[in-house]
Design an enzyme around this catalytic site. Structure first.
Site, PDB file in Angstrom:
ATOM      1  N   GLY A 185       7.667  60.808  27.063  1.00 16.96           N
ATOM      2  CA  GLY A 185       8.086  62.115  26.652  1.00 16.96           C
ATOM      3  C   GLY A 185       8.426  63.053  27.620  1.00 16.96           C
ATOM      4  N   TRP A 227      11.596  65.088  27.128  1.00 19.96           N
ATOM      5  CA  TRP A 227      11.203  66.138  26.173  1.00 19.96           C
ATOM      6  C   TRP A 227      10.579  67.286  26.836  1.00 19.96           C
ATOM      7  CZ3 TRP A 227       7.303  65.067  21.587  1.00 19.96           C
ATOM      8  CH2 TRP A 227       7.475  66.012  20.602  1.00 19.96           C
ATOM      9  N   HIS A 229       6.914  59.641  38.033  1.00 20.90           N
ATOM     10  CA  HIS A 229       6.091  58.666  36.907  1.00 20.90           C
ATOM     11  C   HIS A 229       4.785  58.030  37.771  1.00 20.90           C
ATOM     12  CE1 HIS A 229       8.803  58.863  33.792  1.00 20.90           C
ATOM     13  NE2 HIS A 229       9.745  58.076  34.121  1.00 20.90           N
ATOM     14  N   ARG A 260       1.310  59.052  26.234  1.00 23.37           N
ATOM     15  CA  ARG A 260       1.674  58.442  24.871  1.00 23.37           C
ATOM     16  C   ARG A 260       0.888  57.367  24.732  1.00 23.37           C
ATOM     17  NH1 ARG A 260       8.008  57.015  23.277  1.00 23.37           N
ATOM     18  NH2 ARG A 260       7.886  57.035  20.993  1.00 23.37           N
ATOM     19  N   THR A 263      14.780  71.680  21.410  1.00 21.41           N
ATOM     20  CA  THR A 263      14.124  70.460  21.951  1.00 21.41           C
ATOM     21  C   THR A 263      13.497  69.763  21.081  1.00 21.41           C
ATOM     22  OG1 THR A 263      11.714  71.758  21.988  1.00 21.41           O
ATOM     23  CG2 THR A 263      13.068  71.720  24.063  1.00 21.41           C
ATOM     24  N   PHE A 290      13.744  66.372  18.558  1.00 21.43           N
ATOM     25  CA  PHE A 290      14.521  64.897  19.012  1.00 21.43           C
ATOM     26  C   PHE A 290      15.916  65.132  18.636  1.00 21.43           C
ATOM     27  CE2 PHE A 290      15.738  60.731  17.662  1.00 21.43           C
ATOM     28  CZ  PHE A 290      15.719  60.125  18.543  1.00 21.43           C
TER      29      PHE A 290
HETATM   30  S1  PPS Z   1      11.997  58.196  30.971  1.00 19.09           S
HETATM   31  O1  PPS Z   1      13.267  57.487  30.943  1.00 19.09           O
HETATM   32  O2  PPS Z   1      10.644  57.444  31.307  1.00 19.09           O
HETATM   33  O3  PPS Z   1      12.111  59.459  31.386  1.00 19.09           O
HETATM   34  O4  PPS Z   1      11.653  58.348  29.498  1.00 19.09           O
HETATM   35  P1  PPS Z   1      10.812  59.592  28.664  1.00 19.09           P
HETATM   36  O5  PPS Z   1      11.755  60.879  28.366  1.00 19.09           O
HETATM   37  O6  PPS Z   1       9.404  59.737  29.201  1.00 19.09           O
HETATM   38  O7  PPS Z   1      10.440  59.107  27.016  1.00 19.09           O
HETATM   39  C1  PPS Z   1      11.501  58.605  26.369  1.00 19.09           C
HETATM   40  C2  PPS Z   1      11.044  58.604  24.946  1.00 19.09           C
HETATM   41  O8  PPS Z   1      10.720  59.996  24.474  1.00 19.09           O
HETATM   42  C3  PPS Z   1      11.811  60.143  23.098  1.00 19.09           C
HETATM   43  N1  PPS Z   1      12.130  61.498  23.208  1.00 19.09           N
HETATM   44  C4  PPS Z   1      11.591  62.207  22.305  1.00 19.09           C
HETATM   45  N2  PPS Z   1      10.626  62.243  21.334  1.00 19.09           N
HETATM   46  C5  PPS Z   1      10.462  63.365  20.471  1.00 19.09           C
HETATM   47  N3  PPS Z   1      11.161  64.449  20.665  1.00 19.09           N
HETATM   48  C6  PPS Z   1      12.124  64.663  21.646  1.00 19.09           C
HETATM   49  N4  PPS Z   1      12.568  65.724  21.672  1.00 19.09           N
HETATM   50  C7  PPS Z   1      12.577  63.361  22.422  1.00 19.09           C
HETATM   51  N5  PPS Z   1      13.209  63.360  23.468  1.00 19.09           N
HETATM   52  C8  PPS Z   1      13.222  61.992  23.942  1.00 19.09           C
HETATM   53  C9  PPS Z   1      12.614  58.986  23.397  1.00 19.09           C
HETATM   54  O9  PPS Z   1      13.256  58.843  22.137  1.00 19.09           O
HETATM   55  C10 PPS Z   1      11.941  57.835  23.765  1.00 19.09           C
HETATM   56  O10 PPS Z   1      11.267  57.240  22.626  1.00 19.09           O
HETATM   57  P2  PPS Z   1      11.501  56.180  21.740  1.00 19.09           P
HETATM   58  O11 PPS Z   1      10.368  55.635  21.179  1.00 19.09           O
HETATM   59  O12 PPS Z   1      12.145  55.052  22.603  1.00 19.09           O
HETATM   60  O13 PPS Z   1      12.569  56.817  20.814  1.00 19.09           O
END
Ligand code: PPS
Length: 320
Positions: free
Chosen positions: A64, A67, A127, A153, A258, A260
């Site tokens: 996340g 996000w 990270h 998460r 913000t 999804f």
């Molecule tokens: S990274 O590449 O490590 O920076 O990825 P990261 O942003 O940590 O995580 C990506 C996952 O977060 C989901 N995501 C969200 N979930 C809920 N709300 C919002 N606004 C949001 N934005 C990004 C994204 O879809 C990835 O999860 P999954 O399970 O693959 O959908």
């Protein structure tokens, strides 16, 4: 400023990716994604000299981060003047790529060249486990000078999101999932062991300059989390929490922008102007998707690591 460019890396399987000998390392256990960052850039990043007011957004990958970065961006950018507060409904936020390129810096993926050109206070992203993230031990007027927000998460959702991320980038075959999960359980995948990372941050949860958040809780109560983050980021020179408390519409707008769906939509629009390859970054954004992908033996192995290595609150949240 480099962004995520895996294009020079032609791999057809996760084995090829994980065996890549050109990957930079952090310590002797954390292998970074090959083809993005050099060892010299990482070594330099770990020695970054942090400034008063720097804010770190940290996480294990796919927890996340993006996000949380967006929420932090909104809190820090919506309310400098009355006029800006008035225009919040029409404000257009940066897309994910702009956020990661122009506003914040992923120090362990993009290095720290020109990091002083970032807007102040700087938002730095990592990270890595706590021990590797740059920090200072001194305090100013009794306050820590740097703040860290870490998002956690469910590891079962992390591994599934992580696999799809690599699949998006390299078109890995579906059957690589078992190998991917196996590396995740053993802590030998890219970015090392999830549990080492989480434990390192959880051990700091009582530090006044560390805020730990949970992805699943943020999904359920986004308003509360916006306020919590705003309070954490507020100090004598900023009054984010006051402004948000007296302007519930701003909180509403931040939560809307913000969500999804909003972030996905603005990301896809941004991709039309270039930066292809990340179409499926915003994949599902839910909890529990692992149920569609993991075998019972894999679920058991991950749950065992939760039970053996994390404390009761993680067991309550992710195992029971
Ligand atoms: S990274 O590449 O490590 O920076 O990825 P990261 O942003 O940590 O995580 C990506 C996952 O977060 C989901 N995501 C969200 N979930 C809920 N709300 C919002 N606004 C949001 N934005 C990004 C994204 O879809 C990835 O999860 P999954 O399970 O693959 O959908």
């Amino acid at each position: 400023m480099a962004t995520f460019d895996f294009s020079k890396l032609a791999v057809k399987s996760y084995n090829e990716l994980i065996d890549n000998r050109g990957a930079a390392m952090v310590g002797d256990r954390i292998k970074l994604p090959p083809g993005i960052v050099t060892q010299e850039q990482v070594d330099e990043a770990l020695l970054l000299s942090v400034n008063h007011g720097d804010i770190f957004v940290t996480s294990y990958p796919k927890s996340g981060t993006t996000w949380l970065q967006a929420v932090v961006w909104w809190i820090m950018n919506v309310q400098k003047t009355d006029a800006e507060r008035e225009s919040i409904q029409s404000m257009s936020p940066p897309t994910m790529n702009e956020l990661k390129r122009l506003h914040h810096r992923f120090i362990d993926l993009n290095g720290v060249a020109n990091v002083d050109k970032l807007p102040i206070p700087r938002v730095l992203v990592s990270h890595l486990p706590y021990e590797f993230v740059p920090k200072v031990s001194t305090t100013e007027n009794g306050h820590f000078v740097v703040k860290y927000i870490h998002i956690i998460r469910d590891p079962k959702d992390v591994v599934i999101s992580y696999f799809h991320f690599f699949q998006m980038l390299f078109k890995l075959p579906d059957h690589d999932l078992d190998l991917f999960v196996d590396h995740f359980i053993r802590g030998s995948g890219i970015y090392g062991d999830y549990f080492d990372c989480i434990k390192s941050w959880w051990n700091r949860k009582d530090d006044s300059n560390v805020l730990i958040l949970f992805y699943e809780e943020m999904l359920v109560e986004p308003e509360k989390h916006v306020m919590k983050i705003a309070s954490f980021l507020s100090d004598e020179s900023t009054n984010y929490d006051e402004v948000l408390k007296s302007n519930p519409k701003i909180v509403e707008r931040i939560v809307g922008a913000t969500s999804f769906n909003s972030m996905k939509e603005s990301h896809l629009k941004g991709l039309n102007q270039g930066n292809r390859g990340f179409e499926k970054f915003f994949r599902k954004g839910i909890k529990g998707d692992w149920k569609h992908f993991l075998k019972q033996s894999q679920v058991d192995a991950i749950n065992d690591r939760i039970k053996n290595e994390l404390d009761e609150s993680f067991v309550d949240m992710y195992v029971k």
